[in-house]
Design a protein around this motif. Structure first.
Motif, PDB file in Angstrom:
ATOM      1  N   UNK A  98       0.834  -1.202   0.000  1.00  0.00           N
ATOM      2  CA  UNK A  98       0.000   0.000   0.000  1.00  0.00           C
ATOM      3  C   UNK A  98       0.870   1.254   0.000  1.00  0.00           C
ATOM      4  N   UNK A  99       1.912   1.267   0.805  1.00  0.00           N
ATOM      5  CA  UNK A  99       2.810   2.427   0.871  1.00  0.00           C
ATOM      6  C   UNK A  99       3.523   2.653  -0.456  1.00  0.00           C
ATOM      7  N   UNK A 100       3.961   1.589  -1.085  1.00  0.00           N
ATOM      8  CA  UNK A 100       4.650   1.727  -2.367  1.00  0.00           C
ATOM      9  C   UNK A 100       3.692   2.165  -3.468  1.00  0.00           C
ATOM     10  N   UNK A 101       2.467   1.668  -3.440  1.00  0.00           N
ATOM     11  CA  UNK A 101       1.454   2.117  -4.403  1.00  0.00           C
ATOM     12  C   UNK A 101       1.184   3.604  -4.243  1.00  0.00           C
ATOM     13  N   UNK A 102       1.184   4.064  -3.030  1.00  0.00           N
ATOM     14  CA  UNK A 102       0.992   5.481  -2.748  1.00  0.00           C
ATOM     15  C   UNK A 102       2.007   6.302  -3.532  1.00  0.00           C
ATOM     16  N   UNK A 103       3.244   5.881  -3.511  1.00  0.00           N
ATOM     17  CA  UNK A 103       4.297   6.611  -4.224  1.00  0.00           C
ATOM     18  C   UNK A 103       4.169   6.452  -5.738  1.00  0.00           C
ATOM     19  N   UNK A 104       3.786   5.258  -6.204  1.00  0.00           N
ATOM     20  CA  UNK A 104       3.589   5.035  -7.638  1.00  0.00           C
ATOM     21  C   UNK A 104       2.538   6.001  -8.184  1.00  0.00           C
ATOM     22  N   UNK A 105       1.492   6.262  -7.397  1.00  0.00           N
ATOM     23  CA  UNK A 105       0.421   7.153  -7.824  1.00  0.00           C
ATOM     24  C   UNK A 105       0.711   8.622  -7.500  1.00  0.00           C
ATOM     25  N   UNK A 106       1.933   8.909  -7.056  1.00  0.00           N
ATOM     26  CA  UNK A 106       2.343  10.295  -6.819  1.00  0.00           C
ATOM     27  C   UNK A 106       1.739  10.936  -5.583  1.00  0.00           C
ATOM     28  N   UNK A 107       1.351  10.123  -4.614  1.00  0.00           N
ATOM     29  CA  UNK A 107       0.758  10.651  -3.383  1.00  0.00           C
ATOM     30  C   UNK A 107       1.815  10.733  -2.280  1.00  0.00           C
ATOM     31  N   UNK A 108       1.461  11.349  -1.191  1.00  0.00           N
ATOM     32  CA  UNK A 108       2.384  11.551  -0.074  1.00  0.00           C
ATOM     33  C   UNK A 108       2.340  10.360   0.872  1.00  0.00           C
ATOM     34  N   UNK A 109       3.509  10.048   1.415  1.00  0.00           N
ATOM     35  CA  UNK A 109       3.646   8.957   2.384  1.00  0.00           C
ATOM     36  C   UNK A 109       4.305   9.490   3.643  1.00  0.00           C
ATOM     37  N   UNK A 110       3.655   9.240   4.765  1.00  0.00           N
ATOM     38  CA  UNK A 110       4.210   9.564   6.080  1.00  0.00           C
ATOM     39  C   UNK A 110       4.368   8.244   6.819  1.00  0.00           C
ATOM     40  N   UNK A 111       5.584   7.982   7.270  1.00  0.00           N
ATOM     41  CA  UNK A 111       5.838   6.744   8.010  1.00  0.00           C
ATOM     42  C   UNK A 111       6.259   7.101   9.427  1.00  0.00           C
ATOM     43  N   UNK A 112       5.712   6.383  10.392  1.00  0.00           N
ATOM     44  CA  UNK A 112       6.048   6.584  11.798  1.00  0.00           C
ATOM     45  C   UNK A 112       6.656   5.291  12.316  1.00  0.00           C
ATOM     46  N   UNK A 113       7.942   5.350  12.650  1.00  0.00           N
ATOM     47  CA  UNK A 113       8.646   4.171  13.159  1.00  0.00           C
ATOM     48  C   UNK A 113       8.046   3.769  14.500  1.00  0.00           C
ATOM     49  N   UNK A 114       8.057   2.501  14.782  1.00  0.00           N
ATOM     50  CA  UNK A 114       7.422   1.936  15.965  1.00  0.00           C
ATOM     51  C   UNK A 114       7.969   2.511  17.274  1.00  0.00           C
ATOM     52  N   UNK A 115       7.062   2.734  18.193  1.00  0.00           N
ATOM     53  CA  UNK A 115       7.402   3.182  19.546  1.00  0.00           C
ATOM     54  C   UNK A 115       8.323   2.174  20.231  1.00  0.00           C
ATOM     55  N   UNK A 116       8.185   0.912  19.879  1.00  0.00           N
ATOM     56  CA  UNK A 116       8.966  -0.154  20.511  1.00  0.00           C
ATOM     57  C   UNK A 116      10.433  -0.136  20.083  1.00  0.00           C
ATOM     58  N   UNK A 117      10.731   0.559  19.007  1.00  0.00           N
ATOM     59  CA  UNK A 117      12.106   0.605  18.507  1.00  0.00           C
ATOM     60  C   UNK A 117      12.817   1.831  19.075  1.00  0.00           C
ATOM     61  N   UNK A 118      13.751   1.557  19.988  1.00  0.00           N
ATOM     62  CA  UNK A 118      14.459   2.641  20.670  1.00  0.00           C
ATOM     63  C   UNK A 118      15.880   2.803  20.127  1.00  0.00           C
TER      64      UNK A 118
END
Length: 156
Positions: A98-118
């Protein structure tokens, strides 16, 4: 006031990632929104927000690649029906198509890394870091792993 011009897809795998995503519920109420998550044996209650389901993917399963391909087709269908302007994702594997399709269609992607990853990045984070228009970490230490990431605090 609800912004009906901007359509936002909130995407997360099940469990803690979805819980993190749901902490942003005020944003789901502000924009024309929908949620994409994994279908599990547990009931997901995101009412009144529209919700779509992907297959749950475990990278250690033999069927991992097949499920990712199925999720890619399902994600494409969701994307074509909903036409989001922006995808906000808290991961993981099932949401990558889904995230990669977002970019293929020229849309914006915001990713939030997991809280569990310190101190170390997730595999999904390492991949999507290169595609995200905005990449957020929830611990300042994680900026060492992702030099261009933004730290503005934690979701929890």
């Amino acid at each position: 006031m609800k912004d009906r011009k901007t359509k936002v897809c909130f995407a997360a795998s099940s469990g803690g990632h979805l819980e993190e995503l749901l902490m942003m519920r005020p944003l789901t109420e502000r924009y024309d929104s929908f949620i994409v998550t994994e279908k599990t044996a547990y009931e997901t209650n995101v009412d009144p927000i529209k919700c779509y389901y992907l297959r749950q993917v475990n990278r250690l399963e033999i069927a991992c690649a097949r499920k990712l391909v199925m999720n890619a087709f399902r994600s494409l269908k969701i994307f074509l029906v909903e036409r989001p302007d922006l995808v906000i994702c808290t991961g993981v594997l099932a949401t990558i198509p889904l995230c990669l399709l977002c970019k293929v269609f020229g849309k914006k992607l915001v990713y939030i890394e997991s809280f569990a990853k310190v101190k170390s990045p997730t595999r999904t984070g390492k991949l999507l870091y290169h595609f995200a228009d905005r990449f957020y970490v929830q611990w300042p230490e994680m900026q060492e792993c992702y030099p261009n990431a933004l730290y503005v605090g934690r979701i929890y």
